[in-house]
Design an enzyme around this catalytic site. Structure first.
Site, PDB file in Angstrom:
ATOM      1  CG  HIS A 147       8.326   9.253   0.055  1.00  0.00           C
ATOM      2  ND1 HIS A 147       8.039   9.874  -1.130  1.00  0.00           N
ATOM      3  CD2 HIS A 147       9.065   8.157  -0.263  1.00  0.00           C
ATOM      4  CE1 HIS A 147       8.588   9.201  -2.123  1.00  0.00           C
ATOM      5  NE2 HIS A 147       9.209   8.152  -1.633  1.00  0.00           N
TER       6      HIS A 147
ATOM      7  CD  GLN B  60      16.201   1.991  -7.801  1.00  0.00           C
ATOM      8  OE1 GLN B  60      16.933   1.885  -6.819  1.00  0.00           O
ATOM      9  NE2 GLN B  60      14.889   2.078  -7.678  1.00  0.00           N
TER      10      GLN B  60
ATOM     11  CD  GLN C  10      11.544  -0.874  -3.791  1.00  0.00           C
ATOM     12  OE1 GLN C  10      12.191  -0.519  -4.762  1.00  0.00           O
ATOM     13  NE2 GLN C  10      10.981  -0.014  -2.955  1.00  0.00           N
TER      14      GLN C  10
ATOM     15  NE  ARG D 254       9.721   6.157 -12.769  1.00  0.00           N
ATOM     16  CZ  ARG D 254      10.489   5.358 -12.046  1.00  0.00           C
ATOM     17  NH1 ARG D 254       9.986   4.729 -11.009  1.00  0.00           N
ATOM     18  NH2 ARG D 254      11.773   5.192 -12.346  1.00  0.00           N
TER      19      ARG D 254
END
Ligand code: PAF
Length: 290
Positions: free
Chosen positions: A37, A61, A153, A187
């Site tokens: 990020h 989602q 995505q 994650r």
């Protein structure tokens, strides 16, 4: 850094800046920010005059048996990272702001979402497409940045922006990796020490596929076999897919001609990891340039 929580405040901040000709960059996130990020935020900072990062763990989602409640939410740390990187607005809508009572609309991108993550997680992409469309409507950015780590995505967002004339430029930035090749992901915090040791086998398998292509292998099935062979040596991994695909349509390729994306998903226990690599057939690249 300003923290904004409502749609109205977000949109009026953006509209005011847009009227003054300010270029607004946007990095949508679900928080638990990491160096991947950070790289997106830095790239956006260089390209734009004002920068918005959204932090919203989007319930739509997640599937019913997925990790919504235990998804990490280190908000103080996330805000600190945003401050450090010169973010102007941290947009933190609540679920009520995003999905007020009576909310009905769902955005779907059926072809891009059909395979791979779309097949494994049927709730996922309609949730992503809907929330991204809403976030763009609230933030009104000129440019939004996404990580290549979530390749499907990013392809879906490009398609929906084109199909719905959303007027936002999309930039996809390379995956940021740990020293051992593991793609950074929020994650990864779920992995215990033993699982963390095993996790880089996914990127090793993708590298094996890339190497096979670079050494001249063209047949899709043979390339997939070379990846399966590489990951076979890893303990306790269940391979969901290791697939050679067209980089635009994400349809499986029987033969690599020019470019391909290798998509992979594995399970280590109950933890699901995804990764991908873009590959260009070396000879074709030279001819295209010459
Ligand atoms: O990639 C993510 O973090 C999320 O899917 C996104 C794009 C912020 C939508 O919730």
């Amino acid at each position: 850094m300003k923290i904004i929580r409502t749609s109205r405040a977000m949109t009026s901040w953006s509209e005011r800046l847009r009227r003054d000709g300010v270029i607004i960059g946007f990095v949508p996130t679900m928080g638990a920010l990491h160096d991947g990020h950070r790289a997106l935020i830095r790239a956006a900072r260089l390209r734009c005059d004002a920068l918005v990062v959204s932090i919203f763990v989007n319930p739509t989602q997640f599937g019913p048996r997925e990790d919504l409640t235990r998804y990490p939410r280190p908000i103080a740390k996330d805000r600190a990272l945003c401050r450090e990187e010169g973010v102007d607005v941290c947009f933190e809508p609540t679920a009520e702001v995003m999905y007020p009572e009576g909310f009905q609309t769902v955005v779907t991108v059926p072809e891009i979402a059909r395979r791979w993550e779309g097949e494994a997680r049927p709730h996922h992409f309609p949730g992503v497409a809907t929330v991204v469309t809403k976030l763009f409507g609230m933030v009104r950015p000129h440019l939004a940045l996404f990580g290549q780590k979530d390749y499907q995505q990013a392809a879906l967002v490009r398609q929906l922006v084109k199909d719905l004339n959303l007027g936002v430029a999309i930039e996809v930035r390379p995956t940021v990796r740990e020293a051992d090749g593991l793609a950074m992901s929020s994650r990864n915090v779920y992995l215990n020490a033993e699982e963390r040791m095993i996790a880089p086998w996914l990127s090793r398998a993708l590298q094996a596929g890339k190497q096979a292509i670079e050494e001249g292998l063209k047949d899709g099935k043979a390339i997939e076999r070379s990846m399966l062979k590489a990951i076979e040596q890893a303990p306790a991994i269940h391979v969901e897919y290791l697939a050679l695909c067209d980089p635009d349509s994400l349809e499986p390729l029987t033969r690599v001609v020019h470019r391909a994306v290798i998509l992979g998903a594995i399970l280590i226990g109950s933890i699901r990891l995804i990764d991908n690599l873009l590959v260009t057939v070396p000879g074709k690249m030279r001819r295209a340039r010459g």
